[in-house]
Design a protein around this motif. Structure first.
Motif, PDB file in Angstrom:
ATOM      1  N   GLY A 199     -15.161  12.139   3.167  1.00  0.00           N
ATOM      2  CA  GLY A 199     -14.303  13.300   2.915  1.00  0.00           C
ATOM      3  C   GLY A 199     -13.060  13.290   3.784  1.00  0.00           C
ATOM      4  O   GLY A 199     -12.693  14.318   4.358  1.00  0.00           O
ATOM      5  N   PHE A 200     -12.450  12.120   3.912  1.00  0.00           N
ATOM      6  CA  PHE A 200     -11.273  11.987   4.787  1.00  0.00           C
ATOM      7  C   PHE A 200     -10.489  10.760   4.338  1.00  0.00           C
ATOM      8  O   PHE A 200     -10.936  10.009   3.480  1.00  0.00           O
ATOM      9  CB  PHE A 200     -11.717  11.805   6.245  1.00  0.00           C
ATOM     10  CG  PHE A 200     -12.783  10.752   6.386  1.00  0.00           C
ATOM     11  CD1 PHE A 200     -12.439   9.407   6.432  1.00  0.00           C
ATOM     12  CD2 PHE A 200     -14.132  11.103   6.423  1.00  0.00           C
ATOM     13  CE1 PHE A 200     -13.422   8.432   6.522  1.00  0.00           C
ATOM     14  CE2 PHE A 200     -15.114  10.117   6.512  1.00  0.00           C
ATOM     15  CZ  PHE A 200     -14.758   8.782   6.557  1.00  0.00           C
ATOM     16  N   VAL A 201      -9.314  10.576   4.922  1.00  0.00           N
ATOM     17  CA  VAL A 201      -8.547   9.352   4.701  1.00  0.00           C
ATOM     18  C   VAL A 201      -8.718   8.506   5.950  1.00  0.00           C
ATOM     19  O   VAL A 201      -8.441   8.963   7.056  1.00  0.00           O
ATOM     20  CB  VAL A 201      -7.064   9.687   4.439  1.00  0.00           C
ATOM     21  CG1 VAL A 201      -6.226   8.421   4.346  1.00  0.00           C
ATOM     22  CG2 VAL A 201      -6.928  10.505   3.161  1.00  0.00           C
ATOM     23  N   SER A 202      -9.196   7.265   5.787  1.00  0.00           N
ATOM     24  CA  SER A 202      -9.631   6.475   6.947  1.00  0.00           C
ATOM     25  C   SER A 202      -8.527   6.156   7.946  1.00  0.00           C
ATOM     26  O   SER A 202      -8.749   6.180   9.144  1.00  0.00           O
ATOM     27  CB  SER A 202     -10.227   5.150   6.495  1.00  0.00           C
ATOM     28  OG  SER A 202     -11.301   5.383   5.660  1.00  0.00           O
ATOM     29  N   SER A 244     -11.868  16.635  -4.687  1.00  0.00           N
ATOM     30  CA  SER A 244     -10.644  16.950  -5.441  1.00  0.00           C
ATOM     31  C   SER A 244      -9.414  16.987  -4.561  1.00  0.00           C
ATOM     32  O   SER A 244      -8.347  16.503  -4.941  1.00  0.00           O
ATOM     33  CB  SER A 244     -10.799  18.307  -6.137  1.00  0.00           C
ATOM     34  OG  SER A 244     -11.683  18.201  -7.217  1.00  0.00           O
ATOM     35  N   GLN A 245      -9.523  17.593  -3.384  1.00  0.00           N
ATOM     36  CA  GLN A 245      -8.330  17.758  -2.553  1.00  0.00           C
ATOM     37  C   GLN A 245      -7.719  16.400  -2.222  1.00  0.00           C
ATOM     38  O   GLN A 245      -6.512  16.303  -2.012  1.00  0.00           O
ATOM     39  CB  GLN A 245      -8.663  18.527  -1.269  1.00  0.00           C
ATOM     40  CG  GLN A 245      -9.568  17.769  -0.313  1.00  0.00           C
ATOM     41  CD  GLN A 245     -10.009  18.611   0.870  1.00  0.00           C
ATOM     42  OE1 GLN A 245      -9.893  19.817   0.855  1.00  0.00           O
ATOM     43  NE2 GLN A 245     -10.508  17.966   1.904  1.00  0.00           N
ATOM     44  N   LEU A 246      -8.558  15.360  -2.185  1.00  0.00           N
ATOM     45  CA  LEU A 246      -8.033  14.027  -1.900  1.00  0.00           C
ATOM     46  C   LEU A 246      -7.704  13.263  -3.177  1.00  0.00           C
ATOM     47  O   LEU A 246      -6.740  12.504  -3.224  1.00  0.00           O
ATOM     48  CB  LEU A 246      -9.050  13.244  -1.060  1.00  0.00           C
ATOM     49  CG  LEU A 246      -9.262  13.835   0.344  1.00  0.00           C
ATOM     50  CD1 LEU A 246     -10.441  13.178   1.036  1.00  0.00           C
ATOM     51  CD2 LEU A 246      -7.999  13.687   1.183  1.00  0.00           C
ATOM     52  N   ALA A 247      -8.508  13.486  -4.224  1.00  0.00           N
ATOM     53  CA  ALA A 247      -8.276  12.751  -5.476  1.00  0.00           C
ATOM     54  C   ALA A 247      -6.929  13.117  -6.088  1.00  0.00           C
ATOM     55  O   ALA A 247      -6.329  12.326  -6.813  1.00  0.00           O
ATOM     56  CB  ALA A 247      -9.402  13.036  -6.465  1.00  0.00           C
ATOM     57  N   LEU A 248      -6.450  14.317  -5.798  1.00  0.00           N
ATOM     58  CA  LEU A 248      -5.209  14.783  -6.418  1.00  0.00           C
ATOM     59  C   LEU A 248      -3.966  14.308  -5.675  1.00  0.00           C
ATOM     60  O   LEU A 248      -2.852  14.440  -6.166  1.00  0.00           O
ATOM     61  CB  LEU A 248      -5.209  16.317  -6.465  1.00  0.00           C
ATOM     62  CG  LEU A 248      -6.137  16.940  -7.516  1.00  0.00           C
ATOM     63  CD1 LEU A 248      -6.445  18.381  -7.180  1.00  0.00           C
ATOM     64  CD2 LEU A 248      -5.494  16.842  -8.891  1.00  0.00           C
ATOM     65  N   LEU A 249      -4.143  13.780  -4.483  1.00  0.00           N
ATOM     66  CA  LEU A 249      -2.986  13.384  -3.679  1.00  0.00           C
ATOM     67  C   LEU A 249      -2.924  11.864  -3.523  1.00  0.00           C
ATOM     68  O   LEU A 249      -3.958  11.200  -3.502  1.00  0.00           O
ATOM     69  CB  LEU A 249      -3.066  14.036  -2.294  1.00  0.00           C
ATOM     70  CG  LEU A 249      -3.010  15.566  -2.288  1.00  0.00           C
ATOM     71  CD1 LEU A 249      -3.135  16.094  -0.870  1.00  0.00           C
ATOM     72  CD2 LEU A 249      -1.711  16.050  -2.921  1.00  0.00           C
ATOM     73  N   PRO A 250      -1.708  11.317  -3.387  1.00  0.00           N
ATOM     74  CA  PRO A 250      -1.584   9.856  -3.286  1.00  0.00           C
ATOM     75  C   PRO A 250      -2.345   9.290  -2.077  1.00  0.00           C
ATOM     76  O   PRO A 250      -2.902   8.200  -2.169  1.00  0.00           O
ATOM     77  CB  PRO A 250      -0.073   9.622  -3.163  1.00  0.00           C
ATOM     78  CG  PRO A 250       0.544  10.957  -2.935  1.00  0.00           C
ATOM     79  CD  PRO A 250      -0.401  11.983  -3.438  1.00  0.00           C
ATOM     80  N   GLY A 308      -5.143   9.986  -0.995  1.00  0.00           N
ATOM     81  CA  GLY A 308      -6.573   9.816  -1.253  1.00  0.00           C
ATOM     82  C   GLY A 308      -6.871   8.681  -2.216  1.00  0.00           C
ATOM     83  O   GLY A 308      -8.019   8.283  -2.377  1.00  0.00           O
ATOM     84  N   GLY A 309      -5.811   8.161  -2.861  1.00  0.00           N
ATOM     85  CA  GLY A 309      -5.989   7.185  -3.931  1.00  0.00           C
ATOM     86  C   GLY A 309      -6.787   5.937  -3.576  1.00  0.00           C
ATOM     87  O   GLY A 309      -7.777   5.634  -4.249  1.00  0.00           O
ATOM     88  N   PRO A 310      -6.392   5.218  -2.533  1.00  0.00           N
ATOM     89  CA  PRO A 310      -7.032   3.912  -2.289  1.00  0.00           C
ATOM     90  C   PRO A 310      -8.555   3.997  -2.119  1.00  0.00           C
ATOM     91  O   PRO A 310      -9.249   3.048  -2.450  1.00  0.00           O
ATOM     92  CB  PRO A 310      -6.371   3.438  -0.985  1.00  0.00           C
ATOM     93  CG  PRO A 310      -5.070   4.154  -0.947  1.00  0.00           C
ATOM     94  CD  PRO A 310      -5.293   5.479  -1.605  1.00  0.00           C
TER      95      PRO A 310
END
Ligand code: HEM
Ligand code: SF4
Ligand code: FES
Lengths: 248, 206
Positions: free
Chosen positions: A128-131, A183-189, A191-193
């Motif tokens: 639930g984060f961006v690494s 969702s909060q990450l899937a919707l933003l660039p 969170g994409g990778p």
């Protein structure tokens, strides 16, 4: 104001709990529900009894700590509010109020009204984060985000991880929480990778924790203090399905 | 749940269309023509296996779901209020499904079972139109069928829309359309089925 309370008392995780009757008088209508319990605890302490254990922290509706299943509903009868934002004026003088902990196998009771909601933390820990966090915050225009997506991501990010969705769901499912975090990450660039691994790992952890399965009943959305929407659950299902199809 | 449910929904469309042929009022000629095709065609027999497999998967999946969800809350609330937005039929899919299952057992014993048995023992098909005329003279049988369709109505009212949500085939742009299509389907298909035994009972079909 005067109230009859039926409060769940349970010594520890293993003990058998039961509802105990209390009456409380001289309650100010503008007290929050937590302040009412503070007064009750003060009375109990003076009598030499064990005060009621309950969770709370910010007392302004942003931390998600306060829980309680009040009068048969998560966070009580108020729509889109936490227990700290519930005021005694919402009840009638002389009301009998049931106070129980959030109930779910995945939220074991620690004492009285305090439950262990660390299952949510373990789900977050699965993705639930961006690494990576590289360098300074860059100019916002370097990463254009569609306004509508930004709004949806912000709405999902409003989730405070309180667990009311689990408490309200007849299946004790945690889908609204997990879907908001995905969702909060899937919707933003940003969170994409990591989106595919994130969806799979977080959903698997959710199942491992013993939460129930979503059957699209909608009780979570109705009781969520931050009005997180069911469309997030559909998005999570889509993320998960796509990820399971294409992940190696 | 969603995939098998949508598969069963597809079957309902075929089933309702063929049975709807009774209303041509040609003594069941058109109906029997298609019934003969469905009863003897090799590919349809294979599809029939698929249908039973789908139904069993749907039931097993549903029972697993029901058990897991029940176990997810070992200690129940002493007092609980159901939020208005959450519908009773959404909470009762297992019970509604079980009612449908009881109905299906009787239904298969009425038509499918004897017909296949006859085909195996004598090689001949039964005249299902005549059998319907006979069976639906019985008021209790008619009531049972109407009850089965009523359960199906509630089951589908939740199930149709729910399947789209479960599969993530849900989009603010199309939600309204899915909502309308789901409600319409849940009303029309069970109603068409329920009207069949009723039509026979009142001799509107001959
Ligand atoms: C034999 C009897 C049946 C049983 C026992 C049964 C049981 C169930 C159960 C337990 C569920 C999931 C409950 C939930 O979402 O809360 C379900 C969902 C569903 N059922 Fe059935 N069912 C039966 C027959 C049917 C039939 C005949 C159809 C369609 C023609 C159907 C279509 C659906 C659909 C579309 C769903 C929703 C799937 C989803 O939410 O993803 N079911 N059923
Ligand atoms: S989705 Fe709503 S109810 Fe669930 S944890 Fe987040 S804020 Fe609480
Ligand atoms: S105490 Fe922080 S949300 Fe209620």
């Amino acid at each position: 104001m005067k109230f009859n309370l039926k409060v769940w008392r349970q010594k520890n995780a293993k003990a058998q709990g039961k509802l105990v009757d209390y009456t409380i008088d001289n309650i100010n209508a503008d007290m929050s529900f937590l302040e009412m319990v503070d007064v009750l605890n003060d009375n109990l302490t003076r009598k030499g009894e064990d005060p009621i254990a309950f969770d709370h922290d910010c007392r302004e509706g942003i931390c998600g700590m306060c829980s309680m299943y009040i009068s048969g509903r998560a966070h009580g009868p108020h729509h889109a509010a936490t227990t700290c934002q519930l005021y005694m004026r919402s009840f009638k003088d002389g009301d009998t109020i049931y106070v129980e902990p959030f109930r779910a196998g995945a939220f074991p009771i620690i004492k009285d009204l305090v439950t262990d909601r660390s299952a949510f933390d373990r789900i977050i820990a699965k993705g639930g984060f961006v690494s990576v966090n590289t360098g300074q915050a860059q100019d916002a225009n370097n990463l254009p985000v569609d306004k509508a997506d930004a709004e949806k991501a912000m709405d999902a990010a409003a989730c405070i991880g309180c667990g009311a969705c689990v408490a309200a769901c007849p299946n004790s499912a945690a889908m609204l929480f997990v879907s908001a975090k995905i969702s909060q990450l899937a919707l933003l660039p940003q969170g994409g990778p990591e989106r595919n691994n994130r969806a799979i790992n977080m959903v698997n952890q959710m199942d491992e924790e013993g939460f129930g399965n979503c059957t699209n009943i909608g009780a979570c959305e109705a009781e969520c203090p931050k009005e997180i929407k069911l469309t997030n659950i559909a998005r999570m299902n889509r993320e998960y399905l796509v990820a399971s199809l294409i992940n190696e | 749940m969603g995939l098998t449910g949508l598969f069963l929904i597809f079957f309902l469309v075929v089933h309702a269309s063929i049975n709807g042929c009774i209303w041509f009022n040609d003594g069941g000629k058109t109906f029997l023509y298609y019934a003969h095709f469905m009863g003897t065609n090799f590919l349809v027999h294979i599809a029939e296996f698929g249908l039973f497999a789908g139904l069993i998967l749907h039931i097993v999946d549903g029972l697993l779901l029901w058990k897991q969800n029940r176990d997810a809350r070992p200690v129940k609330y002493s007092y609980s209020v159901v939020p208005e937005k959450s519908k009773w039929y959404s909470r009762s899919m297992g019970i509604l499904g079980t009612l449908i299952l009881f109905f299906l057992i009787v239904h298969l014993r009425n038509f499918w079972g004897p017909n296949r048995l006859n085909q195996i023992t004598t090689g001949e098909e039964l005249n299902l139109f005549d059998r319907m005329q006979e069976d639906f003279n019985n008021l209790w049988m008619v009531l049972l069928y109407v009850g089965g369709c009523f359960s199906l109505f509630w089951h589908l009212l939740h199930g149709f829309k729910s399947a789209f949500q479960s599969l993530g085939l849900n989009n603010v742009k199309y939600n309204q359309a899915i909502e309308i299509a789901g409600t319409a389907f849940a009303i029309i298909v069970p109603l068409v089925f329920a009207l069949m035994p009723i039509s026979f009972y009142f001799h509107l079909v001959h």
